[in-house]
Design an enzyme around this catalytic site. Structure first.
Site, PDB file in Angstrom:
ATOM      1  N   ASP B  53       0.772  -1.232   0.000  1.00 11.18           N
ATOM      2  CA  ASP B  53       0.000   0.000   0.000  1.00 11.18           C
ATOM      3  C   ASP B  53       0.805   1.286   0.000  1.00 11.18           C
ATOM      4  OD1 ASP B  53       0.962  -0.231   2.514  1.00 11.18           O
ATOM      5  OD2 ASP B  53      -0.989  -0.459   3.480  1.00 11.18           O
ATOM      6  N   ARG B 283      -6.016   5.275   4.897  1.00 10.87           N
ATOM      7  CA  ARG B 283      -6.011   5.089   3.446  1.00 10.87           C
ATOM      8  C   ARG B 283      -7.029   5.986   2.762  1.00 10.87           C
ATOM      9  NH1 ARG B 283      -4.106  -0.136   1.529  1.00 10.87           N
ATOM     10  NH2 ARG B 283      -5.533   0.240  -0.184  1.00 10.87           N
ATOM     11  N   TYR B 291      -1.848  -3.079  10.734  1.00 11.98           N
ATOM     12  CA  TYR B 291      -0.812  -4.107  10.641  1.00 11.98           C
ATOM     13  C   TYR B 291      -0.503  -4.605  12.046  1.00 11.98           C
ATOM     14  CZ  TYR B 291       0.835  -3.084   5.877  1.00 11.98           C
ATOM     15  OH  TYR B 291       0.962  -2.943   4.520  1.00 11.98           O
ATOM     16  N   PRO B 381       6.386  -5.981   5.968  1.00 10.09           N
ATOM     17  CA  PRO B 381       5.644  -4.958   5.215  1.00 10.09           C
ATOM     18  C   PRO B 381       5.623  -3.598   5.900  1.00 10.09           C
ATOM     19  CG  PRO B 381       4.117  -6.285   6.483  1.00 10.09           C
ATOM     20  CD  PRO B 381       5.485  -6.826   6.781  1.00 10.09           C
TER      21      PRO B 381
END
Lengths: 715, 715
Positions: B53, B283, B291, B381
């Site tokens: 992302d 987002r 996460y 990530p």
């Protein structure tokens, strides 16, 4: 013509006749607001080259305003990319020796007037993007229907209700062949729409042929005729055009030039000694557009009158198109630009056209059928105004249609359209008239003549031209259109500063915000995420009014918190403007949205300190984070933010601004419970009580309502 | 398997296996440069939600570099619109009383490091845009071919020629059913690609079935394996992965949160007292991604090892996917965020995955077959690096393929790919390792422990975490990747400043430009049109090298004109680098483009004063207006321009910079005829003499050449 009895009938809220920039802009509004509508055009195809080319600041602002993330409305981004933004204007004229020289170079925009500035881009692209947006907003349900011609129009004056289908328009599907007559198809690069004089004949020839299934009787609540300078709708309504009786003949060509002229990539106004004047507009890629007022063109009926007193050709008759060729236009350009060389490669478009400076005497009939764009005003192309003013006409009208068709506002508001836009049209013609005379006139040679003053024989005073150009830029940008007092604009308490009447009127509580004009955008910081953004980007074109609350510096003036908390109570009352004008089961912000812009630095205040009305919660319990802003401080990237200063609002006193869906400032009132009452009064003049209006939950329209309400939550 | 004799054969210059962001980025380069290539992927569909992302500054710069007007490459604009740019990072951890509190808020970007900053946007959109660009650049000729799986690969080592089709890849069209195995189709929101361990079985199961017409033998000059962490290509080449032996288990979910946590719209790192850590990434729309390094997950084979020493779960075996659900991830999130409330609406995606920190021992075989992206490096990530480093790998390689395939450069240049990108991969793993330990560790409670120092039992020192995060931001932005000395980078004369070795090496003539790193962009003004623009926007990714001539202040130092004029003579000589490396009948700027950036104010100099080489003329006589800039002065909008200062170039001495097609600065030399000789030498190391290469005029490739040459003139 087949019997009306056998013809299919249909209904729609709004019928738009003519899918040029003006009609399309109205359609974008209607699609965005979820109004049933149709849009027809008699042309079979789109425009792929040429035509209008200047896109002014205000038009960019309007595009931006339709550009919400979740709709992925890329018009604006694409427009920026595909266009050539002009930074500079160069003036060329004969020097003392009579030789062409650069007189001056100036920036071709007015700093601070808008965050956008003029670009050049061809009209076909704009139309394409507008059409894509209509399809996107309407989820593919509405497309331009073409080729369709209107056959007759009738207003039933006995129908008085806002929601009555009082207008009947008989339309007819035309074969593609007929819809591509000479002026659109066969001539290599097309000739300008203004030549559409032929269309009267076209209508006459084809109105009676065809089969019954080609005809349709459309019953509409409202109709817009955005069908160009030779508007069929205008003729049916018997509306006259008034203005100059003479027409000017223009030649325009798009070329890639080969030249040693040094300013070929700036916008240039060139006054040659004896060969006339030329405007150069650098475009995307390496294209330049040349505008030339033609000296001599043979005419079909009246014969040549020769060059007029102002150096341009005038005619009352029709010009002989075949005499205008790219070669003839370039030939004159070469003369004008001497002693520099000019050759043309890649001629991508050309045209010649004939135009007068006129305004329609009325912009509507019975508040049912309206006209916009070229149907209302015609003028020269030099200031790059045509497409812009036309789109801005429809931008003024479209959301009013939507408010009335949704039953949220009274039909009366439609009267403000003519009131507001007719003045703009007259200002436009006046500017164009002044500018044309100075542009097309033979220049005065400096030195000798200068000393004697600018007598008529000495020619046009280029200093005056220069000045008019600069002054005109403000008007041309489209950002200062000033709408009069009406049920939708209340200038109470606002007045002009002495000697600056042309700057508009100001209320002492926001003494830099001209009431009646569109709100100039400035930066604010998101309270929730410290993001730097333009306030106006949080006021998108979705049909909602906005009440902008400026509660001042809440950290320094704690009592301002009390006022803000009292607002919460007042808005909770069942006759508050929020409760009264919002359908019962719609979200609180679906008709009128409140934005709060405080003057404290963001990190001194927490999001959850604000009363509930500033951060409402939706049916799923999700918070609307995007309506509280800090208008003071510094962004993380160093940008200084002080919107209170920009708007002239005191950080203790605060203020409340009412903005219409088109971002024009409707009224300025006090930041107090009394001020909030005035907001109530503003809306009570034209809004319709919705306290008994329960939107049908399962109905398609509920989706529209939801979409209308909470556009940010796309999940 | 059918006999190879009956299988159809084909040829292409480059075959790309795997159409994730890395493979697609290589494809964009090849499409842009007109190289014949193919790209296959075993997945049937695209990714529509979730996955990586973060889009870092350097990735944005790269997108921008492909964004030339006439190609209407809207990726960048769309990415900006559709993404949520993060301004702020908040750190939350237990206070002295052990209660979660805000420790600090900082800007989430490094001012001045790039004109772009990190955004969040889902990978599916990025892939979609990259695919559109490939189709656009290749004029619809190339699309991703799917679902195709590779069956075998063979390098013919006897073939030594750069243009030999030395690699044979047998591929097979798979049925759509097979290409949608469980991990892509059936599980509601998809599970992360890292679970692709199953693909070995997939290959084994399906390699032998199918009909002869499903197979194809592709002969390629070069092959790229960008086929993910479980890369089939890597396995065929017998390349090992080296690094940590343990894997971490992660849970990730996209939700719209309902919460009273005040920083929900900032990026947050939350260290809870006892419940683990969480990263919040706000987002687009109102979505947040959470996460979480999962505490306990049942595993299929090895059984649970319980929480590791650093609070995260580790496993050598495979995890039991069914135990990872959106509910289980949100449940842990609720514990971490206490005492605040958190509920989830609109779960739009979730995943669990298992990952180690490893780098491939080699990035190619025989300079014929290469690997990139996840095939080369795997890591956590958290830093939002995966997609970015993977695209940047391919951005490094793609244009080198193009130069070799066009016959412009020697195959040797391909060696610089491993040299340059392996170091970046190792830096990435090192950063990730350090960051992971600090992110996942139990936090030290302030006060008491603080005084005793950060011993192991006291937990992670959050000040250190904070510091590592900030330092890491520079690396994570992707803008400081530093490429070593090689045939393509010459750092002669450049050295590091004492104590600032990590900032790179600098040549005294341009003492703020780190040699080997990508050129930081700054504003310049167009000489022809006074337009303010970014220099790097005039250095688009079209495969050309650029020689940037900084001739200093030509108005003040008149003798610098002489040098510039001598350059004209030197470049006219038949062995100049322009003549030597440009095909005979191609435009002079088609392989190496010269840009001139002077230090005088624009209005003091006229465009036509500059020697011809700075403003070349094409075959139709049209001037290239876009290669002369003023690097000093003020734009019309008030922006101050001083690129000489930004780059540390003296306005008398000047300088010459060589920039590779990827904008990495290859060498800095003197502004003198001697310096120009060094430019000659730079290119002579790896470029191939073109003085006998006449491009076939009527051939399709001539169009490519023309396109390659003069992309600005689209007419």
């Amino acid at each position: 013509m087949p019997s009306l009895k056998t013809i299919k009938e249909s209904r729609t809220d709004v019928l738009i006749i003519g899918a040029g920039p003006s009609g399309l802009m109205c359609a974008v509004w209607l699609a965005r607001c979820g109004i049933p509508f149709r849009i027809i055009d008699k042309r079979a195809g789109k425009i792929y080259a040429g035509q209008a080319d200047g896109l002014q600041s205000r038009s960019f602002e309007i595009f931006q305003s339709f550009s919400e993330d979740q709709f992925d409305f890329v018009t604006l981004d694409k427009a920026w990319k595909a266009s050539n933004d002009m930074m500079e204007m160069s003036f060329w004229s004969p020097n003392e020796k009579g030789v062409l020289g650069r007189k001056s170079r100036i920036p071709d925009f007015i700093p601070g007037i808008s965050r956008f500035h003029e670009c050049v881009i061809h009209q076909g692209k704009i139309e394409n993007w507008l059409q894509n947006s209509i399809e996107e907003f309407s989820e593919g349900k509405v497309k331009v229907e073409r080729p369709y011609m209107p056959v007759s129009i009738k207003i039933d004056e006995t129908m008085k209700g806002d929601q009555d289908y009082a207008v009947e328009v008989l339309v007819k599907k035309v074969s593609d062949d007929l819809a591509n007559p000479e002026q659109y198809g066969k001539i290599a690069n097309g000739l300008f729409r203004q030549f559409d004089g032929d269309q009267d004949k076209f209508y006459a020839d084809h109105v009676n042929d065809g089969n019954v299934e080609d005809f349709e009787l459309i019953k509409a609540k409202y109709v817009l005729g955005s069908d160009g300078a030779h508007s069929w709708v205008r003729k049916q309504l018997d509306i006259e055009m008034q203005g100059e009786s003479t027409d000017f003949i223009w030649g325009v060509v798009d070329i890639v030039p080969i030249t040693d002229f040094p300013d070929i990539r700036s916008r240039c106004a060139i006054h040659s000694k004896d060969s006339g004047s030329m405007m150069i507009i650098p475009r995307e890629n390496d294209i330049c557009r040349l505008y030339i007022q033609l000296k001599e063109v043979a005419r079909e009926e009246d014969g040549s009158e020769g060059a007029g007193a102002d150096g341009g050709a005038k005619s009352k008759g029709r010009i002989d198109r075949s005499k205008i060729t790219p070669e003839s236009i370039v030939r004159q350009a070469k003369e004008i630009i001497q002693p520099f060389n000019l050759d043309a490669t890649d001629v991508s478009w050309f045209t010649g056209y004939q135009i007068g400076q006129r305004v329609a005497t009325g912009f509507h009939r019975n508040n049912r059928v309206f006209i916009s764009g070229d149907a209302c005003h015609t003028h020269s192309p030099k200031a790059g105004q045509g497409m812009n003013v036309s789109m801005q006409d429809a931008y003024n009208l479209g959301y009013k249609f939507a408010l009335v068709c949704k039953g949220l506002a009274k039909q009366e508001i439609l009267q403000t359209y003519e009131l507001e836009r007719k003045k703009v049209a007259h200002d436009l013609i006046e500017f164009d008239h002044k500018f044309s005379r100075l542009f097309s006139g033979k220049p005065m040679i400096p030195s000798a003549e200068k000393l004697e003053g600018s007598n008529e024989d000495g020619g046009v005073d280029l200093d005056e031209f220069h000045q008019v150009y600069v002054q005109g830029g403000k008007f041309a940008s489209g950002t200062i259109s000033d709408y009069q007092d009406s049920i939708m604009v209340n200038k109470t308490g606002a007045k002009a500063r002495e000697g600056e009447e042309s700057e508009g009127v100001f209320h002492p509580l926001a003494n830099k915000v001209p009431v009646g004009r569109r709100l100039l955008s400035d930066f604010v910081l998101g309270q929730i995420d410290y993001k730097l953004l333009h306030l106006v980007d949080k006021m998108p074109s979705d049909g909602r009014f906005r009440v902008l609350i400026f509660p001042g510096d809440l950290q320094q003036f704690k009592s301002n918190w009390d006022i803000l908390n009292k607002f919460n109570d007042a808005l909770e009352e069942k006759d508050s403007f929020i409760k009264r004008y919002t359908p019962v089961n719609a979200f609180p912000s679906s008709v009128i949205e409140i934005l709060t812009i405080h003057a404290s630095t963001r990190n001194d205040i927490e999001f959850h300190d604000f009363p509930q009305f500033t951060r409402s919660i939706d049916f799923k319990g999700r918070t609307d984070y995007w309506r509280i802003f800090s208008g003071a401080g510094k962004a993380y990237d160093g940008t200084a933010v002080d919107i209170y200063k920009t708007y002239g609002i005191d950080k203790q006193a605060g203020a409340i601004l009412i903005a219409r869906p088109d971002t024009h400032v409707a009224q300025v009132v006090e930041f107090s419970v009394g001020g909030l009452k005035q907001v109530d009064e503003y809306f009570s003049k034209f809004m319709i009580d919705q306290r008994n209006n329960v939107l049908p939950e399962k109905d398609k329209s509920v989706n529209d309502a939801i979409r209308f309400v909470q556009p940010k939550l796309a999940v």
